[in-house]
Design a protein around this motif. Structure first.
Motif, PDB file in Angstrom:
ATOM      1  N   GLN A 123      44.945  60.497  43.224  1.00 55.28           N
ATOM      2  CA  GLN A 123      45.426  59.432  44.086  1.00 55.28           C
ATOM      3  C   GLN A 123      44.937  58.096  43.536  1.00 55.28           C
ATOM      4  O   GLN A 123      43.841  57.977  43.029  1.00 55.28           O
ATOM      5  CB  GLN A 123      44.891  59.615  45.512  1.00 55.28           C
ATOM      6  N   THR A 124      45.777  57.107  43.641  1.00 53.62           N
ATOM      7  CA  THR A 124      45.421  55.778  43.192  1.00 53.62           C
ATOM      8  C   THR A 124      44.610  55.081  44.278  1.00 53.62           C
ATOM      9  O   THR A 124      45.066  54.933  45.397  1.00 53.62           O
ATOM     10  CB  THR A 124      46.694  54.962  42.891  1.00 53.62           C
ATOM     11  N   ALA A 125      43.402  54.678  43.921  1.00 50.74           N
ATOM     12  CA  ALA A 125      42.543  53.986  44.882  1.00 50.74           C
ATOM     13  C   ALA A 125      43.012  52.541  45.003  1.00 50.74           C
ATOM     14  O   ALA A 125      43.233  51.867  44.011  1.00 50.74           O
ATOM     15  CB  ALA A 125      41.099  54.037  44.422  1.00 50.74           C
ATOM     16  N   MET A 126      43.173  52.080  46.218  1.00 49.70           N
ATOM     17  CA  MET A 126      43.590  50.699  46.464  1.00 49.70           C
ATOM     18  C   MET A 126      42.344  49.823  46.508  1.00 49.70           C
ATOM     19  O   MET A 126      41.302  50.224  47.012  1.00 49.70           O
ATOM     20  CB  MET A 126      44.345  50.602  47.790  1.00 49.70           C
ATOM     21  N   VAL A 127      42.490  48.622  45.961  1.00 51.96           N
ATOM     22  CA  VAL A 127      41.393  47.665  45.988  1.00 51.96           C
ATOM     23  C   VAL A 127      41.935  46.338  46.516  1.00 51.96           C
ATOM     24  O   VAL A 127      42.982  45.869  46.088  1.00 51.96           O
ATOM     25  CB  VAL A 127      40.736  47.514  44.591  1.00 51.96           C
ATOM     26  N   ASN A 128      41.222  45.787  47.472  1.00 51.30           N
ATOM     27  CA  ASN A 128      41.617  44.509  48.060  1.00 51.30           C
ATOM     28  C   ASN A 128      41.120  43.402  47.145  1.00 51.30           C
ATOM     29  O   ASN A 128      39.915  43.177  47.010  1.00 51.30           O
ATOM     30  CB  ASN A 128      41.017  44.359  49.461  1.00 51.30           C
ATOM     31  N   ILE A 129      42.040  42.737  46.505  1.00 53.78           N
ATOM     32  CA  ILE A 129      41.710  41.695  45.529  1.00 53.78           C
ATOM     33  C   ILE A 129      41.003  40.500  46.188  1.00 53.78           C
ATOM     34  O   ILE A 129      40.301  39.747  45.522  1.00 53.78           O
ATOM     35  CB  ILE A 129      42.983  41.256  44.772  1.00 53.78           C
ATOM     36  N   ASN A 130      41.144  40.367  47.496  1.00 56.29           N
ATOM     37  CA  ASN A 130      40.521  39.234  48.205  1.00 56.29           C
ATOM     38  C   ASN A 130      39.117  39.524  48.705  1.00 56.29           C
ATOM     39  O   ASN A 130      38.405  38.594  49.106  1.00 56.29           O
ATOM     40  CB  ASN A 130      41.400  38.782  49.371  1.00 56.29           C
ATOM     41  N   THR A 131      38.699  40.776  48.705  1.00 57.72           N
ATOM     42  CA  THR A 131      37.364  41.093  49.211  1.00 57.72           C
ATOM     43  C   THR A 131      36.513  41.896  48.235  1.00 57.72           C
ATOM     44  O   THR A 131      35.304  42.001  48.428  1.00 57.72           O
ATOM     45  CB  THR A 131      37.456  41.886  50.534  1.00 57.72           C
ATOM     46  N   ALA A 132      37.120  42.464  47.199  1.00 59.78           N
ATOM     47  CA  ALA A 132      36.396  43.339  46.270  1.00 59.78           C
ATOM     48  C   ALA A 132      35.359  42.559  45.471  1.00 59.78           C
ATOM     49  O   ALA A 132      35.597  41.425  45.050  1.00 59.78           O
ATOM     50  CB  ALA A 132      37.380  44.023  45.324  1.00 59.78           C
ATOM     51  N   GLN A 133      34.233  43.186  45.281  1.00 60.10           N
ATOM     52  CA  GLN A 133      33.182  42.604  44.454  1.00 60.10           C
ATOM     53  C   GLN A 133      33.354  43.071  43.007  1.00 60.10           C
ATOM     54  O   GLN A 133      34.204  43.907  42.706  1.00 60.10           O
ATOM     55  CB  GLN A 133      31.808  43.001  44.995  1.00 60.10           C
ATOM     56  N   VAL A 134      32.570  42.525  42.119  1.00 62.19           N
ATOM     57  CA  VAL A 134      32.705  42.763  40.684  1.00 62.19           C
ATOM     58  C   VAL A 134      32.695  44.255  40.346  1.00 62.19           C
ATOM     59  O   VAL A 134      33.568  44.755  39.629  1.00 62.19           O
ATOM     60  CB  VAL A 134      31.592  42.017  39.904  1.00 62.19           C
ATOM     61  N   GLU A 135      31.740  44.995  40.866  1.00 57.27           N
ATOM     62  CA  GLU A 135      31.614  46.421  40.547  1.00 57.27           C
ATOM     63  C   GLU A 135      32.831  47.215  41.006  1.00 57.27           C
ATOM     64  O   GLU A 135      33.313  48.106  40.308  1.00 57.27           O
ATOM     65  CB  GLU A 135      30.340  47.011  41.182  1.00 57.27           C
ATOM     66  N   GLU A 136      33.330  46.892  42.186  1.00 55.59           N
ATOM     67  CA  GLU A 136      34.503  47.584  42.718  1.00 55.59           C
ATOM     68  C   GLU A 136      35.738  47.315  41.856  1.00 55.59           C
ATOM     69  O   GLU A 136      36.524  48.217  41.578  1.00 55.59           O
ATOM     70  CB  GLU A 136      34.753  47.153  44.163  1.00 55.59           C
ATOM     71  N   LEU A 137      35.905  46.082  41.421  1.00 55.93           N
ATOM     72  CA  LEU A 137      37.043  45.738  40.561  1.00 55.93           C
ATOM     73  C   LEU A 137      36.959  46.488  39.237  1.00 55.93           C
ATOM     74  O   LEU A 137      37.953  47.011  38.735  1.00 55.93           O
ATOM     75  CB  LEU A 137      37.082  44.232  40.321  1.00 55.93           C
ATOM     76  N   GLN A 138      35.767  46.551  38.670  1.00 55.76           N
ATOM     77  CA  GLN A 138      35.569  47.259  37.409  1.00 55.76           C
ATOM     78  C   GLN A 138      35.942  48.733  37.527  1.00 55.76           C
ATOM     79  O   GLN A 138      36.595  49.282  36.642  1.00 55.76           O
ATOM     80  CB  GLN A 138      34.095  47.189  36.982  1.00 55.76           C
ATOM     81  N   GLN A 139      35.512  49.367  38.580  1.00 55.40           N
ATOM     82  CA  GLN A 139      35.726  50.802  38.752  1.00 55.40           C
ATOM     83  C   GLN A 139      37.167  51.143  39.108  1.00 55.40           C
ATOM     84  O   GLN A 139      37.692  52.150  38.669  1.00 55.40           O
ATOM     85  CB  GLN A 139      34.787  51.354  39.826  1.00 55.40           C
ATOM     86  N   ALA A 140      37.811  50.300  39.893  1.00 59.59           N
ATOM     87  CA  ALA A 140      39.133  50.639  40.420  1.00 59.59           C
ATOM     88  C   ALA A 140      40.284  50.251  39.505  1.00 59.59           C
ATOM     89  O   ALA A 140      41.366  50.825  39.602  1.00 59.59           O
ATOM     90  CB  ALA A 140      39.330  49.983  41.789  1.00 59.59           C
ATOM     91  N   LEU A 141      40.074  49.305  38.612  1.00 54.67           N
ATOM     92  CA  LEU A 141      41.183  48.773  37.818  1.00 54.67           C
ATOM     93  C   LEU A 141      41.051  49.152  36.342  1.00 54.67           C
ATOM     94  O   LEU A 141      39.957  49.124  35.776  1.00 54.67           O
ATOM     95  CB  LEU A 141      41.247  47.253  37.965  1.00 54.67           C
ATOM     96  N   ASN A 142      42.177  49.471  35.724  1.00 53.54           N
ATOM     97  CA  ASN A 142      42.215  49.808  34.304  1.00 53.54           C
ATOM     98  C   ASN A 142      42.189  48.539  33.463  1.00 53.54           C
ATOM     99  O   ASN A 142      42.940  47.609  33.720  1.00 53.54           O
ATOM    100  CB  ASN A 142      43.499  50.580  33.968  1.00 53.54           C
ATOM    101  N   GLY A 143      41.332  48.530  32.452  1.00 53.49           N
ATOM    102  CA  GLY A 143      41.283  47.390  31.540  1.00 53.49           C
ATOM    103  C   GLY A 143      40.502  46.202  32.063  1.00 53.49           C
ATOM    104  O   GLY A 143      40.518  45.133  31.462  1.00 53.49           O
ATOM    105  N   ILE A 144      39.823  46.374  33.185  1.00 54.69           N
ATOM    106  CA  ILE A 144      39.019  45.293  33.765  1.00 54.69           C
ATOM    107  C   ILE A 144      37.549  45.645  33.562  1.00 54.69           C
ATOM    108  O   ILE A 144      37.032  46.588  34.160  1.00 54.69           O
ATOM    109  CB  ILE A 144      39.305  45.102  35.274  1.00 54.69           C
ATOM    110  N   GLY A 145      36.920  44.878  32.707  1.00 55.74           N
ATOM    111  CA  GLY A 145      35.485  45.038  32.490  1.00 55.74           C
ATOM    112  C   GLY A 145      34.716  44.046  33.332  1.00 55.74           C
ATOM    113  O   GLY A 145      35.269  43.378  34.212  1.00 55.74           O
ATOM    114  N   ARG A 146      33.450  43.939  33.031  1.00 61.75           N
ATOM    115  CA  ARG A 146      32.589  43.069  33.828  1.00 61.75           C
ATOM    116  C   ARG A 146      33.042  41.606  33.767  1.00 61.75           C
ATOM    117  O   ARG A 146      33.121  40.932  34.798  1.00 61.75           O
ATOM    118  CB  ARG A 146      31.145  43.190  33.357  1.00 61.75           C
TER     119      ARG A 146
END
Length: 105
Positions: A39-62
């Motif tokens: 299942q694709t995990a949804m991430v709220n781009i308006n509330t997600a913190q750095v670590e969450e963005l890194q883990q949930a999105l492909n090609g997004i590093g720190r």
């Protein structure tokens, strides 16, 4: 000559029947392996913190995750998903690869 002709005609026929009988009697049958779809995990781009963005999105590093959060802090919440293209280092291909994972709510 007649025996030779019959041998050449019957030998492949009998060999084919033997292979079919082996396959039907429980011989080695190839098995398809089915892997579960993740299942694709949804991430709220308006509330997600750095670590969450890194883990949930492909090609997004720190550094790109930090750039997203910094842009959001400087300009306020994203009004549309496409507004992420304004973040330095985020291109159309990267956004399209992650579009299904992004939400604004």
């Amino acid at each position: 000559m007649r025996k030779t002709l019959l041998t050449y005609l019957l030998l492949p026929l009998l060999a084919g029947a033997a292979i079919t009988a082996t396959a039907q009697s429980g011989g080695s049958t190839p098995v398809a392996v089915v892997t579960p779809v993740q299942q694709t995990a949804m991430v709220n781009i308006n509330t997600a913190q750095v670590e969450e963005l890194q883990q949930a999105l492909n090609g997004i590093g720190r550094s790109k995750a930090e750039a997203i959060v910094a842009y959001r802090n400087a300009h306020g919440p994203f009004a549309t998903i496409d507004e992420v293209l304004e973040v330095n280092g985020i291109g159309k291909a990267l956004l399209d690869r992650n579009r299904a994972r992004l939400t604004l709510e």
